[in-house]
Write an enzyme that holds these catalytic residues in place. Structure first.
Site, PDB file in Angstrom:
ATOM      1  N   SER A 184       0.801  -1.226   0.000  1.00 46.40           N
ATOM      2  CA  SER A 184       0.000   0.000   0.000  1.00 46.40           C
ATOM      3  C   SER A 184       0.830   1.271   0.000  1.00 46.40           C
ATOM      4  CB  SER A 184      -0.937  -0.003   1.197  1.00 46.40           C
ATOM      5  OG  SER A 184      -0.193  -0.111   2.391  1.00 46.40           O
ATOM      6  N   HIS A 212      -5.312  -4.357  -2.033  1.00 42.80           N
ATOM      7  CA  HIS A 212      -5.132  -3.286  -3.033  1.00 42.80           C
ATOM      8  C   HIS A 212      -5.011  -3.832  -4.457  1.00 42.80           C
ATOM      9  CE1 HIS A 212      -4.684   0.330  -0.523  1.00 42.80           C
ATOM     10  NE2 HIS A 212      -4.129  -0.474   0.371  1.00 42.80           N
ATOM     11  N   LYS A 242     -11.975  -1.351  -0.447  1.00 44.79           N
ATOM     12  CA  LYS A 242     -11.121  -0.583  -1.357  1.00 44.79           C
ATOM     13  C   LYS A 242     -11.784  -0.471  -2.736  1.00 44.79           C
ATOM     14  CE  LYS A 242      -7.491  -0.924   1.806  1.00 44.79           C
ATOM     15  NZ  LYS A 242      -6.550  -1.777   2.516  1.00 44.79           N
TER      16      LYS A 242
HETATM   17  C1  LIG Z   1      -6.564  -2.032   3.945  1.00 38.69           C
HETATM   18  C2  LIG Z   1      -5.950  -3.329   4.198  1.00 38.69           C
HETATM   19  C3  LIG Z   1      -6.488  -4.193   5.154  1.00 38.69           C
HETATM   20  C4  LIG Z   1      -7.627  -3.794   6.040  1.00 38.69           C
HETATM   21  O1  LIG Z   1      -8.860  -3.887   5.375  1.00 38.69           O
HETATM   22  P1  LIG Z   1     -10.143  -3.236   6.058  1.00 38.69           P
HETATM   23  O2  LIG Z   1     -11.275  -3.875   5.339  1.00 38.69           O
HETATM   24  O3  LIG Z   1     -10.051  -1.770   5.834  1.00 38.69           O
HETATM   25  O4  LIG Z   1     -10.121  -3.598   7.503  1.00 38.69           O
HETATM   26  C5  LIG Z   1      -5.909  -5.436   5.295  1.00 38.69           C
HETATM   27  N1  LIG Z   1      -4.847  -5.808   4.557  1.00 38.69           N
HETATM   28  C6  LIG Z   1      -4.295  -4.997   3.634  1.00 38.69           C
HETATM   29  C7  LIG Z   1      -3.140  -5.466   2.826  1.00 38.69           C
HETATM   30  C8  LIG Z   1      -4.824  -3.721   3.423  1.00 38.69           C
HETATM   31  O5  LIG Z   1      -4.288  -2.917   2.522  1.00 38.69           O
END
Ligand SMILES: *Cc1c(COP(=O)(O)O)cnc(C)c1O
Length: 396
Positions: A184, A212, A242
């Site tokens: 990310s 992502h 996302k």
């Molecule tokens: C954003 C993210 C999460 C968390 O997801 P949420 O649904 O916002 O709790 C977990 N793992 C990765 C790799 C992320 O980028």
């Protein structure tokens, strides 16, 4: 009233955070989250959202949620494991399995909860976890909650992973390799082909968190599909929060594995899931992403990403290792990073400064996330603001 020493203690701790510049200033959204939004009272181009496919305010998601809310009400009532879940979750699980091309799937309250609950459920004392050094915090927490041994390998470095695999081989009952599909902070993609090959050679389990990558890579199916290794991933983790524009976590695997996780993951067993209306919106989001329209949105996302990344590089910015719509501008200085982000906001461009401890010192950056719904005008406005203030601050 809290005890005076408690107030004083956390007051001091807070002051330290403020002095180190490690405080989040939370913006106020006054409109739906979109490629443009009203933030702190002004209309801005948003480069700070994970809403890659511009689905967060999609009328069809809202309509699906409204219909489900009329039918099932608002709250889920209790923890899914105890009081049951609304029948719409069966349809959602089937859809996720189709999306991830797995036998079965399971939703969790959030993506964070998938990692925090699943990792401790699938490994135990006597097992070892190999984890990329830049894995998401929820993976790190899941590993900490497990009783397995932890070994960190260098970021996206299959040869270091192999060294570590050699070291642990034969000493543990099971080996679990865990990686983000897309990272990310840099927007780079995990070398899943090489990792999958090593997993095969060392008979290790492979766990990919593609938060992502879903909706972005591999015609929307994510980084394992993009790199042709879907079949080699044992645990397909993702999130609706996302590209899918909603909320909630997911995992796909074989029936037995999912059934086991459902019975052992404490974040599933002991935490109430999202409302049924969210399940309906999630189902709709998956339908859209898997359709021709979804592919068209992904095409626009990538077109925008190419345009914006080239634009930034043309001005002279360093976009690091970006391979995805996450396009960082690496600055390497906390003050300049914050100041550039502030100036961009004043020009109507909302970006997030990312500084230590979220990234290593010397790699402070602004993270840009391009959206399928950005217009050329949006991107040109952002690029013009970047050029003006990048020069003013001596970054380019
Ligand atoms: C954003 C993210 C999460 C968390 O997801 P949420 O649904 O916002 O709790 C977990 N793992 C990765 C790799 C992320 O980028």
């Amino acid at each position: 009233m809290v005890r005076p020493w408690v107030k004083e203690y956390y007051g001091l701790k807070l002051k330290e955070l403020i002095e180190r510049g490690e405080i989040w200033e939370i913006k106020r959204l006054m409109s739906p989250a979109g490629p443009r939004a009203v933030v702190d009272g002004r209309e801005v181009v948003v480069l700070a959202s994970n809403n890659y496919l511009n689905l967060a305010n999609d009328p069809r998601l809202k309509q699906a949620a409204v219909e489900a809310m009329e039918k099932y009400g608002w709250g889920p009532g209790a923890v899914w494991a105890i009081a049951g879940y609304h029948e719409i979750l069966d349809a959602l699980h089937r859809k996720i399995a189709e999306f991830k091309r797995t036998e079965a799937a399971l939703v969790f309250p959030t993506g964070f909860a998938v990692n925090a609950g699943t990792i401790p459920a699938i490994v135990e004392q006597g097992d070892v976890i190999l984890s990329d050094e830049l894995n998401h915090g929820s993976i790190i927490d899941g590993i900490r909650l497990s009783r397995a041994e932890k070994v960190i390998y260098k970021h996206c470095d299959p040869s270091d992973l192999e060294d570590k695999l050699r070291q642990v081989h034969g000493k543990y009952k099971k080996i679990l390799i865990v990686t983000d599909g897309v990272f990310s902070m840099d927007g780079d993609i995990a070398p899943l082909r090489e990792i999958a090959k090593l997993a095969r050679e060392y008979n290790a389990m492979l766990y990919v968190d593609d938060a992502h990558g879903e909706g972005v890579l591999g015609e929307g199916r994510g980084s394992p599909a993009h790199l042709g290794v879907e079949e080699e991933v044992d645990f397909h983790v993702g999130t609706f929060s996302k590209a899918l524009g909603s909320s909630g976590g997911m995992i796909g695997s074989d029936h037995e594995v999912i059934e086991y996780i459902r019975n052992r993951a404490r974040s599933w067993l002991l935490s109430t899931g999202f409302p049924p209306a969210v399940a309906a919106a999630n189902l709709k989001a998956l339908e859209i992403v898997m359709s021709d329209e979804g592919r068209e949105r992904i095409r626009r996302l990538w077109e925008n990403r190419e345009y914006f990344k080239k634009g930034l590089e043309g001005i002279g910015f360093n976009t690091g290792k970006s391979q995805t719509p996450i396009v960082p501008v690496i600055i390497g200085d906390t003050k300049k990073t914050r100041e550039l982000a502030r100036s961009l906001f004043d020009e109507g461009v909302f970006v997030v400064p990312i500084v230590y401890p979220m990234v290593a010192r010397g790699t402070e950056r602004i993270r840009n996330q391009v959206n399928a719904g950005h217009t050329r005008d949006d991107l040109d406005k952002a690029l013009a603001a970047y050029e003006k203030h990048g020069r003013r601050l001596g970054i380019v």
